[in-house]
Design a protein around this motif. Structure first.
Motif: not given
Length: 282
Positions: A244-263
């Motif tokens: 989960v940590y790596q999933g959040i880290l690798s997805g933190k700069d991706v823009h998907i949607g206008e709210g809380h995006g996925p990892l």
């Protein structure tokens, strides 16, 4: 005879793909196992919030579970969003019926979405604690859920340790209280296993990201998968948290949607595993 290690996820559907059944299937697949599913509810939601919930009739939930259990018996069962008491009773009856078919149950007592939307009816909480928690290998409440279940405020790591130990009284073999919402520089989760004197603490640096939609679903699915792959509980939790940590880290700069995006579930996918041993159906 060869087979794929199977995990059955019983949860709600998220049409935006970030949480629920969709996050579970992504997680299980990314970790190299086979995902089967039983959908408990259809939600209308996106990264900004949940605007509707339509419960699947209990007989159809039981039918889905039976269809999987009698044809592709899972090693682990992950249980997520359960909207009402009727759904919970239906699942508990099915799990009792098919006890010989699976080995582990990971129960994520989902009560509120990442965006703050309530996902469970009030009368369902009593059914959850009395009917499903006693069947669980592990339950994985976050701080808000642990506060609801214990009736106590949880603001520190010692509070989490006390809550985890107290929650064992509901009958599960272990409790993982997730501390992602603590106001600390590091995230800390507390695992208490029945029969052990001390809890296991898992700490990691906090990642500044709005892309945290479905992290709880992902963590519980990853734990269920690692258990199915033969890891002991403490190691399964540790490896799941690292995923989960790596999933959040690798997805933190991706823009998907206008709210809380996925990892990012597929930052390092593992090929589907094949086991040689034969699993017999009863």
């Amino acid at each position: 005879m060869k087979h794929y290690p199977c995990i059955l996820t019983i949860a709600g559907s998220d049409c935006s793909g970030g949480a629920g059944i969709q996050a579970d299937i992504k997680t299980i697949s990314a970790l190299g196992a086979y995902a089967a599913s039983a959908i408990t509810a259809i939600t209308v939601q996106n990264t900004c919030g949940v605007t509707g919930i339509h419960a699947v009739p209990p007989t159809y939930i039981q039918g889905q579970i039976q269809a999987v259990m009698t044809d592709i018996p899972p090693i682990s069962v992950k249980i997520g969003m359960l909207n009402d008491a009727g759904t919970i009773r239906a699942i508990a009856e099915s799990l009792h019926r098919f006890t010989p078919y699976y080995k582990y149950i990971v129960l994520d007592p989902v009560m509120v979405s990442t965006s703050g939307c309530k996902l469970i009816e009030d009368d369902a909480i009593e059914a959850l604690t009395s009917l499903l928690m006693p069947l669980a290998t592990l339950i994985t409440p976050n701080l808000s859920e642990a506060e609801v279940l214990t009736g106590k405020r949880i603001a520190t790591i010692p509070d989490m340790e006390k809550a985890a130990k107290e929650l064992l009284a509901f009958g599960s073999q272990a409790v993982l209280v997730k501390g992602g919402h603590l106001n600390e520089a590091e995230m800390c989760d507390v695992l208490y296993i029945k029969g052990e004197d001390r809890p296991h603490l898992f700490s990691s640096p906090k990642i500044e990201s709005r892309n945290t939609h479905g992290t709880g679903c992902t963590l519980s699915s990853a734990i269920a998968t690692y258990l199915a792959l033969g890891k002991p509980l403490e190691e399964a939790v540790r490896k799941a948290k690292a995923y989960v940590y790596q999933g959040i880290l690798s997805g933190k700069d991706v823009h998907i949607g206008e709210g809380h995006g996925p990892l990012n579930h597929f930052f390092a996918p593992v090929p589907l595993r094949v086991n040689e041993e034969l699993r017999m159906k009863n």
